[in-house]
Design a protein around this motif. Structure first.
Motif, short mmCIF file in Angstrom:
data_model
loop_
_atom_site.label_atom_id
_atom_site.label_comp_id
_atom_site.label_asym_id
_atom_site.label_seq_id
_atom_site.Cartn_x
_atom_site.Cartn_y
_atom_site.Cartn_z
N ILE A 16 40.33 -27.61 94.37
CA ILE A 16 40.94 -28.19 93.25
C ILE A 16 41.90 -27.31 92.46
CG2 ILE A 16 40.52 -29.56 91.04
CD1 ILE A 16 38.10 -30.86 92.11
N GLY A 17 41.34 -26.28 92.32
CA GLY A 17 42.22 -25.12 91.75
C GLY A 17 43.54 -25.11 92.61
N ALA A 18 43.50 -24.93 93.86
CA ALA A 18 44.59 -24.70 94.80
C ALA A 18 45.56 -25.62 94.82
CB ALA A 18 44.11 -24.43 96.22
N LEU A 19 44.76 -26.99 94.60
CA LEU A 19 45.82 -28.27 94.45
C LEU A 19 46.76 -28.06 93.24
CD1 LEU A 19 46.82 -31.19 95.28
CD2 LEU A 19 44.89 -31.97 94.09
N PHE A 20 45.96 -27.80 91.93
CA PHE A 20 46.79 -27.83 90.76
C PHE A 20 47.85 -26.56 90.74
CE2 PHE A 20 43.50 -30.75 89.42
CZ PHE A 20 44.13 -31.55 88.60
N SER A 21 47.69 -25.46 91.28
CA SER A 21 48.20 -24.39 91.46
C SER A 21 49.75 -24.72 92.32
CB SER A 21 47.50 -23.04 91.70
OG SER A 21 47.12 -23.22 93.01
#
Length: 747
Positions: free
Chosen positions: A120-125
């Motif tokens: 999820i963090g990679a998606l938002f980044s």
């Protein structure tokens, strides 16, 4: 020719010796054998022997020695190979792997959450699908375009939608038509939504990775739950019970609709998150799939448990008089569904622990959907059957029972076909082609098993076809039920000859079908049925010799039926036993007597049979009138009464010949006996007789005709003076004397 034979003999003899020495090293007999060989087979002698051979013999000997050496090497390798683990050991190993896999998934829970948050963090980044604002914008654009296209289509069809929304169906056909039209509108809007979403994504979103993830989010989180909701609205109609295709109450329909729609929304989110984890390279193995699958299956089991009574009602449908088999299946199916869902999940995880990935989560979900929605398919089958079952032929309870039997047979055949379809589809989902197992390329066990099941299915199909044919003939040949008078003493007209014989034919055919199916099935399983046939012949012979009375009853019954001596419903006299035939078996008759008693009469004990219900019945009535009655006047009164009864609606179709007088039949010490007769259909004579008695009594009163009574006259001398008491005593004494003479009590 002789030379060739000699060469063959020589080669075989030499092969025996060579094989002995080739196998000697493995048996421990080759140590220093050169010094122990007899003189004729010393190495010099062997070389001399080989040198005397022609080239063809040398080549054959060389090939034979090579083959023997290869066989000896293979035998030594097989002897040296270690034995594999047994079945119990393999099962313990598999159970250990499964337990280890489950424990490993629970140990991987921290890593699962870490991987999920990382994805999820990679998606938002923006590391997976590009900048997050572009991805959100692409999703919003795709959704806006899709919903706009769907809204325009719905506006164009608004009139039709309002018509459907306000229309109440009056029949099942109209219900199916309205529901199908509404489902067509819903699915059409979803198709427009999907097409426009794909076009906009292709045109407006340039980055292929961003476009791919945007379409995945729209498909799994928006489109899939809406598609499932449309299909559930088609079957359940949660907000309009009059359009519901299944027999379910409002709480059950709404509960199933909301729970499964929400479930597929959650499943869509889970699939999207799985794709995110795979794209970020943080996939936690099968731990995510394990817990998602566990949660989905537990959710479905909870939904079924909550709606188990409603599912039972769905399976029962609108059957007013369900069979015991349908009731048992309806009560059993929810629990079977829950058990099967748990078994399916365990099977998926067990195969995964063994390294077999054939049973994926998608396949497992498809199998669960088939099992859960099987009651809806069964309801659909019953609805189709209700339209293809032929209308009832004939009238009366027999025709109604035959029509009900026909409907049940159609439903059972359709259910067998539905079950076979579900089994084949589930096998396909599991990666098994059950039809190919019956082919020549399948294993022997699988092929024999499939053929065994096909034999059972063919036998069941023959059984149902037999029931259908018999029910059709019974409905066609059975007359409507006719009311019988309370004063009736005998049965009316019987059934047709075919309706009498058909029940026996059905029993014989069913026994034949069961016997042949059982023998063929046992033969397919590899059981030798010859001893069974021989044993059956011996048992039949023993019964023939030891139960001669039984054989006599059966043979007598066959000839009675061939002669058409009786039929169901007829009143017969079997030589002292009278009654209406209620049941016919292979050995005996069941008669219902005039007072309600049931008589069982074996065919072999019937010396003669009198049928009192065949074709027509003549009834003769006797009336005693005084000696001074005008007999001609009585005859005319009888004729008039007969004409009046012939014109009555109640009796005109039953009277074959009117009531009329037959003149003086007898003269006794009371008066003149006049007789009349009439002819009716069997069983109708009692109502006519009652009406004739009533009308004769009225006619005699109107014409001053008295019924003769037995009188005792005492003649006294003219000069006898007696008072009233003396005359009464004298009359009583005369009456007593007359009664003593006739043997009847005084009136």
């Amino acid at each position: 020719m002789t030379g060739a034979i000699q060469k063959v003999i020589f080669t075989c003899t030499l092969a025996l010796f060579v094989s002995f020495f080739a196998l000697a090293p493995s048996t421990g007999l080759a140590q220093d054998t050169s010094s122990e060989l007899p003189a004729p087979l010393q190495p010099e002698a062997m070389q001399k022997l080989v040198s005397d051979l022609d080239p063809e013999q040398v080549e054959a000997l060389t090939d034979l020695m090579t083959l023997l050496q290869q066989s000896a090497a293979a035998g030594e390798a097989a002897a040296a190979a270690p034995e594999g683990p047994g079945f119990v050991a393999q099962l313990q190993m598999a159970a250990g792997n499964f337990g280890g896999m489950v424990a490993g998934h629970f140990q991987n829970l921290p890593d699962l959450f870490t991987s999920l948050f990382a994805a999820i963090g990679a998606l938002f980044s923006g590391a997976i699908a590009g900048p997050i604002h572009i991805l959100i914008g692409a999703i919003a654009l795709i959704l806006a375009a899709g919903f706009a296209g769907e809204f325009l289509v719905n506006r164009l069809m608004a009139t039709r939608r309002d018509t459907i929304q306000n229309k109440s169906p009056e029949s099942l056909f109209e219900t199916v038509k309205i529901v199908s039209t509404r489902a067509g509108f819903d699915l059409g809007g979803l198709i427009i939504f999907a097409v426009i979403a794909l076009i906009v994504a292709r045109v407006a979103v340039f980055d292929p990775v961003t476009r791919s993830y945007a379409l995945q989010a729209v498909f799994w989180i928006v489109f899939m739950p809406r598609l499932v909701a449309a299909l559930l609205r088609f079957a359940l109609a949660p907000n309009r019970s009059e359009l519901r295709l299944v027999t379910a109450d409002d709480p059950t329909a709404k509960s199933l609709y909301h729970n499964f729609t929400t479930l597929f929304a959650v499943v869509g989110v889970a699939f999207f998150l799985r794709n995110l984890m795979e794209g970020a390279g943080t996939d936690a193995g099968g731990t995510f799939r394990f817990f998602v699958g566990f949660g989905v299956n537990a959710w479905i089991i909870a939904v079924i448990w909550k709606a188990r009574h409603g599912l039972t009602s769905i399976i029962l449908g609108d059957e007013h008089d369900p069979t015991s088999g349908l009731e048992r299946m309806a009560r059993f199916w929810p629990y079977f569904s829950m058990a099967f869902i748990a078994f399916n999940w365990l099977l998926v995880q067990f195969t995964a622990s063994m390294g077999v990935d054939a049973l994926t989560a998608g396949r497992s979900l498809a199998v669960i959907a088939l099992v859960v929605f099987a009651p809806f398919l069964d309801t659909m089958v019953r609805g189709i059957v209700s339209h293809i079952v032929p209308p009832m032929q004939g009238e009366g309870p027999v025709a109604e029972a035959a029509h009900l039997q026909t409907r049940h047979s159609y439903v059972r055949i359709a259910r067998v076909a539905l079950l076979a379809f579900l089994v084949l589809v589930v096998g396909r989902i599991y990666g098994l082609n059950l039809l190919a197992l019956g082919g020549d390329d399948g294993s022997a066990v699988a092929r024999n098993s499939v053929i065994f099941l096909l034999i059972l299915a063919a036998g069941y199909l023959a059984w149902e076809i037999t029931n259908l044919w018999v029910a059709h003939q019974l409905a066609k040949d059975s007359p409507p039920a006719e009311s019988q008078d309370d004063d009736a003493e005998m049965g009316g007209a019987g059934k047709s000859r075919l309706a009498t014989i058909l029940p026996l034919m059905r029993v014989v055919l069913q026994i034949t079908i069961i016997t042949l199916t059982a023998l063929l099935a046992l033969s397919q399983l590899g059981i030798n049925i010859t001893p069974l046939l021989a044993g059956a012949g011996v048992i039949g012979l023993a019964i023939g010799f030891g139960a001669q009375t039984l054989v006599q009853d059966v043979v007598s019954g066959v000839f009675f039926l061939m002669d058409d001596a009786f039929r169901l419903g007829e009143f017969i006299d079997t030589g002292g036993t009278q009654g209406t035939i209620e049941k016919i078996s292979i050995r005996s008759l069941q008669l219902r007597g005039t007072k309600g008693a049931v008589h069982i009469v074996p065919y072999g004990q019937i010396p003669k049979l009198t049928n009192l219900s065949r074709d027509w019945v003549i009834m003769k009535l006797k009336f005693t009138v005084p000696f001074d009655t005008d007999v001609e006047k009585v005859r005319k009164l009888f004729k008039k009464i007969g004409q009046e009864i012939m014109e009555m609606e109640e009796f005109k179709d039953d009277l074959l010949a009117p009531f009329k007088g037959q003149g003086v039949a007898d003269v006794d010490d009371v008066g003149i006996v006049v007789r009349g007769k009439f002819t009716t259909k069997p069983g109708k004579q009692f109502g006519v007789r009652k009406e004739i008695y009533k009308r004769v009594q009225r006619a005699f009163e109107e014409n001053d005709i008295q019924f003769a009574r037995k009188e005792v006259r005492v003649q006294l001398p003219e000069n006898t003076n007696l008072d009233d008491k003396q005359k009464e005593a004298l009359a009583s004494a005369a009456a007593a004397a007359s009664a003593a003479e006739t043997g009847k009590p005084p009136a």
